[in-house]
Design an enzyme around this catalytic site. Structure first.
Site, PDB file in Angstrom:
ATOM      1  N   VAL A   1       0.709  -1.138   0.002  1.00  0.00           N
ATOM      2  CA  VAL A   1       0.020   0.050  -0.158  1.00  0.00           C
ATOM      3  C   VAL A   1       0.794   1.236   0.139  1.00  0.00           C
ATOM      4  O   VAL A   1       0.314   2.402   0.001  1.00  0.00           O
ATOM      5  CB  VAL A   1      -0.877   0.093   1.258  1.00  0.00           C
ATOM      6  CG1 VAL A   1      -2.023  -0.893   0.986  1.00  0.00           C
ATOM      7  CG2 VAL A   1      -0.144   0.009   2.356  1.00  0.00           C
ATOM      8  N   GLY A   2       2.181   1.145  -0.177  1.00  0.00           N
ATOM      9  CA  GLY A   2       2.887   2.360  -0.185  1.00  0.00           C
ATOM     10  C   GLY A   2       3.539   2.658   1.081  1.00  0.00           C
ATOM     11  O   GLY A   2       4.022   3.765   1.146  1.00  0.00           O
ATOM     12  N   LYS A   3       3.944   1.837   2.025  1.00  0.00           N
ATOM     13  CA  LYS A   3       4.709   2.146   3.276  1.00  0.00           C
ATOM     14  C   LYS A   3       5.772   2.340   3.191  1.00  0.00           C
ATOM     15  O   LYS A   3       6.292   3.595   3.734  1.00  0.00           O
ATOM     16  CB  LYS A   3       4.636   0.757   4.194  1.00  0.00           C
ATOM     17  CG  LYS A   3       3.625   0.435   4.884  1.00  0.00           C
ATOM     18  CD  LYS A   3       3.774  -0.527   6.106  1.00  0.00           C
ATOM     19  CE  LYS A   3       4.601  -1.631   5.832  1.00  0.00           C
ATOM     20  NZ  LYS A   3       4.045  -2.565   4.666  1.00  0.00           N
TER      21      LYS A   3
ATOM     22  N   LYS B   1      14.057  -0.831   9.945  1.00  0.00           N
ATOM     23  CA  LYS B   1      13.119  -1.844   9.315  1.00  0.00           C
ATOM     24  C   LYS B   1      13.365  -3.469  10.035  1.00  0.00           C
ATOM     25  O   LYS B   1      14.425  -3.915   9.957  1.00  0.00           O
ATOM     26  CB  LYS B   1      13.474  -2.215   7.943  1.00  0.00           C
ATOM     27  CG  LYS B   1      12.407  -3.008   7.230  1.00  0.00           C
ATOM     28  CD  LYS B   1      11.462  -2.651   6.567  1.00  0.00           C
ATOM     29  CE  LYS B   1      10.606  -3.689   5.952  1.00  0.00           C
ATOM     30  NZ  LYS B   1       9.186  -3.317   5.419  1.00  0.00           N
TER      31      LYS B   1
ATOM     32  N   SER C   1      11.357  -9.320   3.907  1.00  0.00           N
ATOM     33  CA  SER C   1      11.781 -10.220   2.923  1.00  0.00           C
ATOM     34  C   SER C   1      11.438  -9.622   1.533  1.00  0.00           C
ATOM     35  O   SER C   1      11.232  -8.652   1.412  1.00  0.00           O
ATOM     36  CB  SER C   1      10.592 -11.354   3.494  1.00  0.00           C
ATOM     37  OG  SER C   1       9.116 -10.784   3.484  1.00  0.00           O
TER      38      SER C   1
ATOM     39  N   ASP D   1      14.182  -1.462  -0.743  1.00  0.00           N
ATOM     40  CA  ASP D   1      13.530  -0.849   0.316  1.00  0.00           C
ATOM     41  C   ASP D   1      14.619  -0.302   1.296  1.00  0.00           C
ATOM     42  O   ASP D   1      14.564   0.792   2.052  1.00  0.00           O
ATOM     43  CB  ASP D   1      12.482  -1.378   1.134  1.00  0.00           C
ATOM     44  CG  ASP D   1      11.400  -1.488  -0.124  1.00  0.00           C
ATOM     45  OD1 ASP D   1      11.231  -1.123  -1.103  1.00  0.00           O
ATOM     46  OD2 ASP D   1      10.140  -2.115   0.297  1.00  0.00           O
TER      47      ASP D   1
ATOM     48  N   GLU E   1       9.523   1.198  10.061  1.00  0.00           N
ATOM     49  CA  GLU E   1       8.845   0.518   8.998  1.00  0.00           C
ATOM     50  C   GLU E   1       8.537  -0.707   9.181  1.00  0.00           C
ATOM     51  O   GLU E   1       9.315  -1.748   8.930  1.00  0.00           O
ATOM     52  CB  GLU E   1       9.374   0.658   7.498  1.00  0.00           C
ATOM     53  CG  GLU E   1       8.272   0.288   6.446  1.00  0.00           C
ATOM     54  CD  GLU E   1       8.896  -0.126   5.173  1.00  0.00           C
ATOM     55  OE1 GLU E   1       9.845   0.413   4.707  1.00  0.00           O
ATOM     56  OE2 GLU E   1       7.870  -0.607   4.413  1.00  0.00           O
TER      57      GLU E   1
ATOM     58  N   ALA F   1       6.320  -4.451   8.390  1.00  0.00           N
ATOM     59  CA  ALA F   1       6.489  -5.416   7.413  1.00  0.00           C
ATOM     60  C   ALA F   1       4.809  -5.929   7.275  1.00  0.00           C
ATOM     61  O   ALA F   1       4.104  -6.560   8.108  1.00  0.00           O
ATOM     62  CB  ALA F   1       7.126  -6.677   7.577  1.00  0.00           C
ATOM     63  N   GLY F   2       4.229  -5.823   6.186  1.00  0.00           N
ATOM     64  CA  GLY F   2       2.787  -6.118   5.830  1.00  0.00           C
ATOM     65  C   GLY F   2       1.923  -5.103   6.611  1.00  0.00           C
ATOM     66  O   GLY F   2       2.168  -3.876   6.828  1.00  0.00           O
TER      67      GLY F   2
HETATM   68 MG   LIG Z   1       7.906  -1.690   2.404  1.00  0.00          MG
END
Ligand SMILES: [Mg+2]
Length: 218
Positions: free
Chosen positions: A15-17, A39, A43, A52, A113, A115-116
């Protein structure tokens, strides 16, 4: 003294995180804040200069090391626990929490950030929501600028609050260019305009903003 920070999470994966985390890190850095990027696990990681993790690190001005940006990076583009298992490893639950330590010492603000989505697993035990709570960070909730954004976003905001977490901001992220005109309610651009207006009406005092496609991809 613990530094301030934000936990960037989403309504779903894709979704653009990362784009939002990069934008926030770059904004803070431009304001003269010593910003860190963390982070906890990733994965689908290929260190080719455009991962990223590398983009987050660049946005923050390359503080500390890439290994400290993401101490647990796995190659397979599947959920973290399964991606670790492909390499004969397990996600280290304690390291998810301890990995923020160097950033808290070195920086004034840490942009984390997840994950998911908010309730996606990070390890065999921990969901994103558990880590956000343990790190004591307010959430930035990201959703993609497309049909369904009102329902998806309100669901996650309310679920976060039910878990006792603070929602600092909602960001609607343009993951692709929108067709049509914002003045045409049947077009993609019109759907997103209505969605953002509706969220702005329903979410105060939480600020809602849009991150446009070009600002993500320049
Ligand atoms: Mg990401």
């Amino acid at each position: 003294m613990p530094s301030l920070g934000l936990f960037i999470t989403g309504t779903d994966t894709g979704v653009g995180k990362t784009a939002v985390a990069i934008a926030i890190a770059a904004e803070r850095r431009a304001a003269g804040v010593r910003v860190g990027v963390y982070k906890p696990v990733a994965s689908g990681v290929v260190f080719d200069g455009s991962s990223d993790i590398e983009r987050l690190w660049e946005a923050a001005g390359r503080p500390l090391t890439l290994a400290e940006v993401c101490p647990q990076a796995f190659a397979a583009a599947i959920a973290p626990v399964q991606a670790a298992a492909v390499e004969g490893k397990r996600v280290d639950e304690q390291l998810l929490r301890d990995g923020i330590g160097p950033w808290r010492e070195a920086c004034e603000c840490v942009v984390v950030e997840g994950a998911g989505g908010l309730f996606s697993p990070l390890g065999e035990q921990s969901l994103n929501v558990d880590l956000a709570r343990d790190l004591g960070l307010p959430l930035v909730i990201v959703d993609a600028a497309r049909l369904g954004m009102i329902g998806r976003t309100l669901t996650v905001v309310r679920a976060a609050r039910a878990e006792g977490l603070e929602v600092a901001e909602v960001v609607i992220s343009h993951v692709q260019p929108l067709a049509g005109s914002p003045d045409d309610p049947t077009s993609e651009a019109g759907i997103v305009r209505h969605g953002v207006e509706e969220l702005m009406r329903r979410l105060p005092p939480v600020p809602v903003r849009e991150l446009g496609y070009h600002s993500l991809h320049e």
